[in-house]
Design an enzyme around this catalytic site. Sequence first.
Site, mmCIF file in Angstrom:
data_model
loop_
_atom_site.group_PDB
_atom_site.id
_atom_site.type_symbol
_atom_site.label_atom_id
_atom_site.label_comp_id
_atom_site.label_asym_id
_atom_site.label_seq_id
_atom_site.Cartn_x
_atom_site.Cartn_y
_atom_site.Cartn_z
ATOM 1 N N ASP A 206 0.818 -1.205 0.000
ATOM 2 C CA ASP A 206 0.000 0.000 0.000
ATOM 3 C C ASP A 206 0.861 1.268 0.000
ATOM 4 O O ASP A 206 1.812 1.365 0.781
ATOM 5 C CB ASP A 206 -0.860 -0.044 1.280
ATOM 6 C CG ASP A 206 -1.981 0.961 1.269
ATOM 7 O OD1 ASP A 206 -2.851 0.864 0.392
ATOM 8 O OD2 ASP A 206 -1.990 1.844 2.158
ATOM 9 N N ASP A 332 -10.365 1.063 -5.337
ATOM 10 C CA ASP A 332 -10.391 2.522 -5.192
ATOM 11 C C ASP A 332 -10.925 3.210 -6.446
ATOM 12 O O ASP A 332 -10.931 4.439 -6.514
ATOM 13 C CB ASP A 332 -8.966 3.054 -4.954
ATOM 14 C CG ASP A 332 -8.375 2.589 -3.642
ATOM 15 O OD1 ASP A 332 -9.139 2.401 -2.676
ATOM 16 O OD2 ASP A 332 -7.140 2.421 -3.588
#
Length: 557
Positions: A206, A332
């Site tokens: 991430d 996302d």
Amino acid sequence: MDQNCWWKKSVVYEIYVKSFKDSNGDGIGDLPGVTEKLGYLQELGVDVLWLTPVYESPNDDNGYDISDYCSIMDTFGTMEDFERLLGEAHKRGIRIVMDLVVNHTSDEHPWFVESRKDRENPFRDYYIWRDGRSEDDTSITEPPNNWTSSFLGSAWQYEETTGQYYLHMFSKKQPDLNWDYPPVRRQVFEMMRWWLDKGIDGFRMDVISLISKDPQMLCTDSEVKGHTACANGPRVHEYLREMRREVLNSYDIMTVGETPAVTVEEANQYASSDRKELDMVFQFELMDVDGGESGKWNDTRYRLKDVKQVLRKWQKGLHGQAWNSLFWNNHDQPRVVSRFGNTATPVYWEKSAKMLATALYFLQGTPYIYQGEELGMTNVAFQEIGEFRDIESLNAYREYVEVKHQISHEDMMRYLRKSSRDNARTPMQWSDEPYAGFSVCEPWIGVNDNYRWMNASKQQKDPDSIFCYYKKLIGIVKNSDIIRDGDYMEYCEDSEKVYLYRRSSPEGAIYVMCNFTSEVVAVDESMVAEDAVVLIGNYDGHRRGVLREYEAVVWLK
Ligand code: GLC
Ligand code: CA
């Protein structure tokens, strides 16, 4: 280039666990739910699963705020459930890659709980604390600089107890770790080894391009907003090389870095084929093509030329030096068929979904499929702000509609329906049963109404479905040396209608021809030899010289 890396011939499938399959009727997807669906994933033909975070978390950002890296969140199951999933997946030849979220932790992580107690605490330097700025000698201070969080507002949070601010590039419940402090790196590396020793097959890292903050910059204003202010910092490559030496080198795994604000030059370092850092990165230029001036909250539609320009730049810029990842979607991003295709009619929906997959997955790089993409899942038409769940969407609504009055309610609702991360997070559509067969009770986020006709069980039975097309496509791309090694050449670069390219190597050539419009477009196909064969296409048969509405056809010679 090392041809033996298995991840160069693998297709990765991203699972947003919370929305994939609920096994125990609490409305939330879980690990046994994933295990239950391994047969489906095997039928699709994917080789690797990337699981979004399943660790202990207060869920301020759906698990991307971790309070214990070595335990499984109750709602997702137990460590035994995880081990069972891993074992069952391995039995089927499917690997599992975990999300590694180490730019920040949750503010409820024991390190931060300690860190915020007092300035002398042994964990103080695990995070980034700074004094505020004050104009005069009053005790009223401003944050150390003007950096903003990706979820809006200042990236600094003041703490009464110790009189300092801490940095959070995301929500204030996600304080950034201080990678310059050696014990942080030691702890992170130890945790990574702990997971790898369990037998997992790699990590998706991430926002890994944000881990190194320039100490100088922490007290200097920036001209850019959000996390771009600290991306690709001064020691990021040093830290990833250390991670490679200390951890990654000892295992046969794959790593992919989520690297916001990465350039081709940076990517050639992060993902160079000498394997000193990561195996590949996610770049976001493709996802930014329809961002427009004001970021993602607008009506801007992409231009095909921009899409092609980005793909060309990355195909050529990394070829022979580093490795690409190929994705249209993730948790996302809005749904690809709504964003780059056409959902106006069922035929356009089906043709454009298949065309988009064809356009991307014949490029060089590892393909990533996001759950439901293989069914042509679409954006969701939520009508009320109360239906949204995502912190980014809710913060943006509050800021632009309620606080600043910059955007009207109607406009913002339209922008959310176009760009919200929740478009990707509605439950996976398994069947036409209630709640799309995802759960037996009301899920944590609304189901897209179109599940009645758009679902896995229907498409698995229909040889012309998007699912069966993906299945065929996956079988082709992961077994082709031309796709893995070939070079890239494009035709009609300036066309706003078609995307045409060739991949070629000493073994042969593959021509990919895609029509991005709902018009019939004449194309010059003279570069394709008469005796070339069609590898795959989204219409029955192909008429030379013409691409029908959203037609995709791939030739092999
Ligand atoms: C990444 C994740 C996103 C999350 C953010 C902060 O961009 O993909 O979902 O909100 O990092 O961890
Ligand atoms: Ca559940």
